[in-house]
Design an enzyme around this catalytic site. Structure first.
Site, PDB file in Angstrom:
ATOM      1  N   ARG A  49      10.672 -32.986  27.320  1.00 40.32           N
ATOM      2  CA  ARG A  49       9.361 -32.382  26.950  1.00 40.32           C
ATOM      3  C   ARG A  49       9.423 -31.991  25.471  1.00 40.32           C
ATOM      4  NH1 ARG A  49       5.025 -33.424  28.923  1.00 40.32           N
ATOM      5  NH2 ARG A  49       5.664 -32.894  31.058  1.00 40.32           N
ATOM      6  N   GLN A  75       4.424 -42.681  35.223  1.00 38.48           N
ATOM      7  CA  GLN A  75       3.478 -42.475  34.115  1.00 38.48           C
ATOM      8  C   GLN A  75       4.187 -42.683  32.788  1.00 38.48           C
ATOM      9  OE1 GLN A  75       0.067 -39.761  33.695  1.00 38.48           O
ATOM     10  NE2 GLN A  75       1.484 -38.388  32.605  1.00 38.48           N
ATOM     11  N   ARG A  89      11.002 -44.096  28.310  1.00 42.59           N
ATOM     12  CA  ARG A  89      11.389 -42.717  27.938  1.00 42.59           C
ATOM     13  C   ARG A  89      12.331 -42.072  28.951  1.00 42.59           C
ATOM     14  NH1 ARG A  89       6.318 -38.638  29.175  1.00 42.59           N
ATOM     15  NH2 ARG A  89       6.018 -39.249  31.352  1.00 42.59           N
ATOM     16  N   HIS A 130       5.253 -40.652  21.346  1.00 47.99           N
ATOM     17  CA  HIS A 130       4.633 -39.409  21.836  1.00 47.99           C
ATOM     18  C   HIS A 130       5.162 -38.191  21.056  1.00 47.99           C
ATOM     19  CE1 HIS A 130       2.965 -36.593  24.739  1.00 47.99           C
ATOM     20  NE2 HIS A 130       2.506 -37.570  25.467  1.00 47.99           N
ATOM     21  N   ASP A 134      -7.188 -33.639  25.139  1.00 45.42           N
ATOM     22  CA  ASP A 134      -6.461 -34.859  25.516  1.00 45.42           C
ATOM     23  C   ASP A 134      -7.389 -36.031  25.208  1.00 45.42           C
ATOM     24  OD1 ASP A 134      -4.671 -35.967  28.531  1.00 45.42           O
ATOM     25  OD2 ASP A 134      -4.774 -36.747  26.473  1.00 45.42           O
ATOM     26  N   GLU A 187      -0.171 -38.681  18.391  1.00 47.50           N
ATOM     27  CA  GLU A 187       0.649 -39.780  18.884  1.00 47.50           C
ATOM     28  C   GLU A 187       0.127 -41.138  18.401  1.00 47.50           C
ATOM     29  OE1 GLU A 187       0.269 -39.200  23.106  1.00 47.50           O
ATOM     30  OE2 GLU A 187       0.323 -37.035  22.824  1.00 47.50           O
TER      31      GLU A 187
END
Ligand code: TA6
Length: 244
Positions: A17, A35, A40, A113, A158, A217
């Site tokens: 995170r 997702q 990652r 990200h 978002d 991002e």
């Protein structure tokens, strides 16, 4: 300059995170797997030992190739390389993917990200998004038009901005610095802050951490990128501190 949550998990299963997670081969919800894809949460190998040049810049290259797990989700042969250069002026990160299939092309979306550390997200501004169409994922994915010259954050945000500028100036990053995010071959830009309620719902994110981060991002996400067998594609970003 880069945010990592104090509650981030480092178990090689859940995405970290914070930092700059690599999203590949799919941004967002993926019907074939986790997702944001498998990149990652995969174990990468160090392709080149980190080297320091005469300027003191340090470069490392990481590699991820297809394996039984990735092929069980996404049946393609590929080699992904991730170059990270830590420079006195900033940070360069580059993704390159080779299609190693015998003949089949493949399509993907990908994104860096990036979590920026900020002293107060409500005092950040983000340039390079004015007049763009964006998908507002906090309002049923509705397509909207950005009416502000500078984007600011004052709630759960978002947004997927399409065909964004290659350059974004982000103010009030890490101790009030201004940074320039320069993108190459990342046509789109995502802006995300979970704000209060979403922050509380994330086990790997402190309830009180949302004011201290913003994700800006660089991505190729609004449309998919198709690479023919034997070909490759490269995208990169540079984050430079432009004022202290
Ligand atoms: O990049 C923004 C986003 O797609 C948001 O929708 C939110 O889901 C965020 O990524 C984090 O996703 P994660 O799977 O890391 O919790």
């Amino acid at each position: 300059m880069i945010f990592v949550s104090k509650k981030s998990v480092f178990d090689n299963k859940k995405a970290i995170r914070g930092g700059i997670p690599v999203v590949f081969p799919c941004f967002g919800v993926w019907e074939l797997g986790p997702q944001h894809g498998f990149a990652r949460i995969s174990k990468w190998s160090l392709l080149e030992e980190p080297t320091k040049d005469s300027n003191g810049d340090v470069k490392a290259v990481f590699e991820l190739s297809d394996d039984d797990n990735t092929r069980s989700l996404w049946n393609n042969k590929f080699k992904l390389s991730y170059t990270v250069c830590v420079m006195s002026s900033g940070l360069f990160t580059e993704l390159s993917v080779n299609n190693l299939n015998d003949s089949e092309p493949f399509s993907f979306t990908w994104l860096l990200h990036t979590y920026f550390a900020v002293p107060d997200v409500t005092k950040c501004t983000i340039s390079g998004l004015s007049c763009l169409t964006y998908k507002d994922k906090v309002d049923e994915g509705k397509e909207k038009k950005e009416v502000n010259d500078l984007v600011t954050i004052s709630g759960f945000t978002d947004r997927v901005y399409k065909e964004a500028s290659e350059n974004h100036v982000i103010t009030n990053v890490a101790g009030g610095k201004t940074v320039l995010l320069k993108k190459s071959n990342f046509p789109d830009t995502v802006v995300w802050n979970p704000w209060i309620e979403k922050a509380k719902s994330m086990s790997d994110f402190g309830d009180d951490e949302y004011p201290y981060m913003v994700c800006v991002e660089a991505g190729y996400v609004a449309n998919s990128c198709t690479v023919n067998a034997g070909s490759s594609y490269t995208s990169s970003q540079t984050i430079d501190v432009v004022s202290k």
